[in-house]
Motif scaffolding. Structure first.
Motif, short mmCIF file in Angstrom:
data_model
loop_
_atom_site.label_atom_id
_atom_site.label_comp_id
_atom_site.label_asym_id
_atom_site.label_seq_id
_atom_site.Cartn_x
_atom_site.Cartn_y
_atom_site.Cartn_z
N THR A 1 -54.46 2.25 -7.35
CA THR A 1 -55.07 2.51 -8.44
C THR A 1 -53.46 1.93 -9.68
O THR A 1 -54.31 1.74 -10.27
N THR A 2 -52.63 2.45 -9.06
CA THR A 2 -51.37 1.63 -10.05
C THR A 2 -50.86 -0.17 -9.57
O THR A 2 -50.17 -0.38 -10.52
N GLY A 3 -51.23 -0.72 -8.26
CA GLY A 3 -51.02 -1.75 -8.08
C GLY A 3 -49.03 -2.02 -7.65
O GLY A 3 -48.45 -2.71 -7.32
N TYR A 4 -48.93 -0.68 -7.66
CA TYR A 4 -47.34 -0.85 -7.37
C TYR A 4 -47.33 0.29 -6.06
O TYR A 4 -47.49 0.72 -5.89
N ALA A 5 -45.12 -0.12 -5.56
CA ALA A 5 -45.95 -0.04 -4.34
C ALA A 5 -45.54 2.21 -3.91
O ALA A 5 -45.13 2.43 -5.29
N ALA A 6 -46.15 2.51 -3.09
CA ALA A 6 -46.33 3.98 -3.53
C ALA A 6 -45.55 4.75 -2.02
O ALA A 6 -46.36 4.04 -0.51
N LYS A 7 -44.14 5.29 -1.61
CA LYS A 7 -44.36 5.96 -0.55
C LYS A 7 -44.82 7.68 -0.23
O LYS A 7 -44.69 8.13 -1.25
N THR A 8 -44.42 7.70 1.31
CA THR A 8 -44.36 9.45 1.20
C THR A 8 -43.90 9.40 0.79
O THR A 8 -42.39 9.38 0.84
N ILE A 9 -43.18 11.04 0.54
CA ILE A 9 -42.31 12.07 0.59
C ILE A 9 -41.29 11.19 1.68
O ILE A 9 -40.26 11.14 1.74
#
Length: 727
Positions: free
Chosen positions: A383-391
């Motif tokens: 939804t953002t187009g940017y990398a996201a990681k699990t905590i």
């Protein structure tokens, strides 16, 4: 009692709660299969058993054998030997090889393996390498025989006995005799109740302080699993006393010993009440409160900027028109150190996150995006187009170092940390995250406070908001596009305590929300199966395995998680090759869910995967977790459960194209507004409720979620007072 002999042909029902099994037995001397029922821990298809019990007549299912006692025996028939060898107990022998061996040697098969294993080379497909593997596995089975006999003599099933041996080796008997309660902590799957039965069997005094200590910690741990961070000491001792039939003097002595050993912490509240914590949770709650207050009061890294100009700029960049609440959230985010943004589906949380990323990146700030689960992080990235990681990945969990590498001594390289799906984060994980957030960073917590709280202990998002110590923006306006969805509009109606719109759509038009009235659980089950296999795939083109998810409030019953999974697996996956462990069948193409955090594999509680291969030679099952192929030894399959149906709690942070939710009065205890609301908001394109209007109305009226004992609100207030006094 009557005694019968035979081998397990298949398991048709299994309850995780109490190991209650319904199975079909190939009874010696009979052509027809016999139905057996009872609490049979850890039995598997192919196992030969001696069973003692009584014949009973079930009104619905006919004659059954109710098992009171059972023993595993060496199979005495050709079919039994084939089933035994092909069940995966001996590395190097799978169903195909087992069939060939038994065809070659018949009733002499086990004697050949024991005394003349070199003759196995006479069987097609068995070379020297496989013979060595079989010999080694057979010898290992012999080595643990004494351990198995001892443990099974004290009520431990064969599968648990094998696990104990794997943990302790030849010291198993010595360790179990000294302190059987160690099993509950050291061996996955063995809880306190099982350990206590063993303790009683080997003669440990029921009034021993050791038993009382372990019992108190067990009950407290169980309460933590129900979501409590602490528990009132008097009620804790009452529950422990009910379980163990403890004398009050012994219980008091046990508490004092636990305090001396620092295995328990007692806090004294202003009203005189004493409350009990496990040490790790007490420390986490204390530190979380202090860290949030410290973070709030540190200077910001954001230089002063023209808010109006920034809002106009970001509207042009994203080609959107922000509403007043969204503008308020963005304005506060660039001026505050800690901000909470909460709101239901369709209220624009994602747009705010996208706007903030644009603004912060334009200011040359490092932004970290994170969420508690892999599915939530993946959706955040989409939804953002940017990398996201699990905590867990963001904090760089390192099994070798025994925890997260990122902490107060090695903080994150981030100026801004944006956390999504915060309602899912428990006290322990939020504490770990806060330790690693630099004091200079901005922390933005995004979530839906009306969803179910975390599976783990605490109610972190609600407590932070309730403390009134931090800036909070509550989004209530539903955007026009979202209003067109009945899923979204009905979710908001339910959240406000209103009955959803379940009117049939105008002829020729579709809706994304349906309610199907059905009072009978058996009929509801058949209806769910038909919808998953035929009606939804045919009408919407959804893949029944990957796109359709059944969510249910309960584990037990006809339409509980366990029984739904057996029925859905039989209906949707006809693949015959399967491994059986602890009453569950695992087939190729099965949808499965990880049930514990496995940091070595980097796979976590709630992650969904698909079985791609069963390797009988190496006794391994390969599971694809969204492109990551992981291998599980047969002995590790307890970490997995079928996931055709999962609990609504386990679905948090996920979205599915189609969701089916049974809502029946049988689920009365768990019918709560936030439960139904959470389940409905998991559906992206289609939600179908099956059940009764009465049950749905009960859930909507019940806006009193089960109480969770937590002191985070009070500790946040105390931390503020301490900070105020220090300046």
């Amino acid at each position: 009692m009557d005694t019968i002999y035979g081998y397990i042909e298949r398991i048709t029902y299994y309850s995780e709660e109490d190991d209650y099994v319904v199975a079909r037995l190939r009874e010696k001397g009979k052509r027809e299969l016999t139905t057996i029922v009872g609490n049979l821990v850890g039995i598997n298809p192919g196992e030969s058993l001696k069973l003692q019990g009584k014949w009973v007549q079930n009104k619905k299912y006919g004659e059954q054998f109710r098992v009171e006692y059972y023993d595993t025996v060496v199979p005495a028939t050709v079919n039994g030997i084939e089933k035994y060898l092909g069940s995966g107990l001996i590395k190097g022998i799978g169903p195909v090889i087992a069939r060939r061996i038994v065809k070659a040697f018949g009733l002499d098969t086990l004697d050949i393996i024991e005394n003349c294993p070199e003759r196995l080379s006479e069987v097609e497909g068995i070379g020297s390498k496989r013979i060595d593997m079989i010999k080694e596995a057979w010898e290992e089975q012999k080595e643990i025989k004494d351990v198995m006999v001892f443990l099974q003599g004290h009520g431990v099933s064969a599968s648990y006995a094998a696990r104990i041996y794997k943990k302790y080796g030849n010291d198993s008997i010595k360790i179990v005799k000294e302190n059987p309660y160690r099993l509950a902590a050291d061996v996955y799957g063995i809880g306190f109740i099982t350990a206590d039965k063993i303790a009683q069997s080997i003669g440990i005094n029921p009034n021993s302080t050791m038993r009382a200590e372990e019992g108190i910690l067990f009950v407290l741990s169980q309460l933590m699993e129900e979501g409590h961070v602490y528990y009132p000491l008097r009620e804790l001792l009452g529950k422990t006393g009910d379980l163990l039939k403890l004398d009050a003097v012994i219980a008091e002595k046990a508490v004092n010993q636990l305090l001396n050993d620092q295995r328990l912490i007692i806090e004294h509240l202003d009203d005189g009440q004493e409350i009990a914590y496990l040490p790790a949770l007490w420390a986490a709650e204390e530190n979380l409160a202090r860290r949030l207050q410290a973070l709030k009061n540190e200077p910001s890294v954001v230089r002063p900027l023209d808010i109006k100009a920034a809002l106009s700029w970001v509207e042009r960049k994203l080609d959107v028109v922000l509403n007043e609440k969204q503008k308020e959230a963005i304005s506060l985010a660039v001026q505050s150190k800690v901000l909470i943004i909460t709101g239901g589906p369709g209220t624009g949380k994602t747009t705010i996150i996208n706007a903030l990323i644009k603004i912060f990146r334009a200011l040359k700030l490092d932004v970290s995006l994170t969420a508690p689960t892999g599915r939530a992080a993946k959706r955040m990235k989409e939804t953002t187009g940017y990398a996201a990681k699990t905590i867990h990945r963001l904090l760089e969990f390192s099994p070798g170092e025994g925890g997260f590498r990122r902490n107060q001594n090695f903080p994150l390289n981030a100026d801004v940390v944006i956390v999504d799906e915060v309602s899912m984060i428990d006290t322990l994980l939020m504490n770990s995250l806060l330790k690693a957030v630099p004091s200079s960073a901005i922390l933005i917590l995004v979530g839906d406070v009306n969803q179910l709280p975390s599976i783990g202990p605490g109610n972190v998002l609600k407590d932070i908001i309730g403390s009134r110590q931090f800036e909070v923006v509550t989004l209530t306006e539903i955007f026009r596009q979202a209003k067109e969805s009945r899923i979204v509009s009905n979710a908001h109606r339910i959240n406000k305590g209103e009955f959803p719109d379940i009117t049939k759509p105008v002829s020729g038009k579709d809706t994304d929300f349906y309610f199907i009235q059905e009072e009978d659980p058996e009929k509801a089950l058949r209806l769910i199966l038909k919808m998953c296999k035929e009606r939804i795939p045919k009408r919407y083109g959804f893949d029944p395995l990957k796109d359709v998810q059944v969510l249910t409030p309960m584990k037990k019953g006809v339409i509980g998680v366990s029984n739904l999974n057996i029925a859905l697996q039989n209906c949707l996956n006809p693949y015959s090759e399967a491994v059986s462990r602890s009453g569950k069948l695992f087939k190729i193409k099965d949808k499965v869910m990880q049930t514990i955090n496995n940091y070595d594999r980097e796979v976590f509680n709630g992650d969904i995967g698909w079985i791609t291969k069963i390797n009988w030679d190496n006794q391994e099952v390969s599971v694809d977790f969204e492109g990551r192929l992981l291998k599980y030894d047969f002995s590790e399959l307890d970490e997995l459960v079928p996931a055709y149906a999962i609990s609504i709690h386990k679905s948090q942070g996920s979205e599915y194209p189609a969701v089916i939710i049974p809502v029946m009065t049988q689920h009365y205890v768990l019918l709560q507004r936030n439960m139904i609301y959470t389940g409905i908001t998991r559906g992206k394109k289609l939600v179908v409720l099956v059940g009764t209007k009465k049950a749905l109305a009960i859930a909507i009226r019940n806006d009193k979620p089960q109480k969770r004992y937590s002191h985070l609100q009070e500790k946040l207030e105390r931390a503020r007072e301490m900070y105020t006094r220090s300046i």
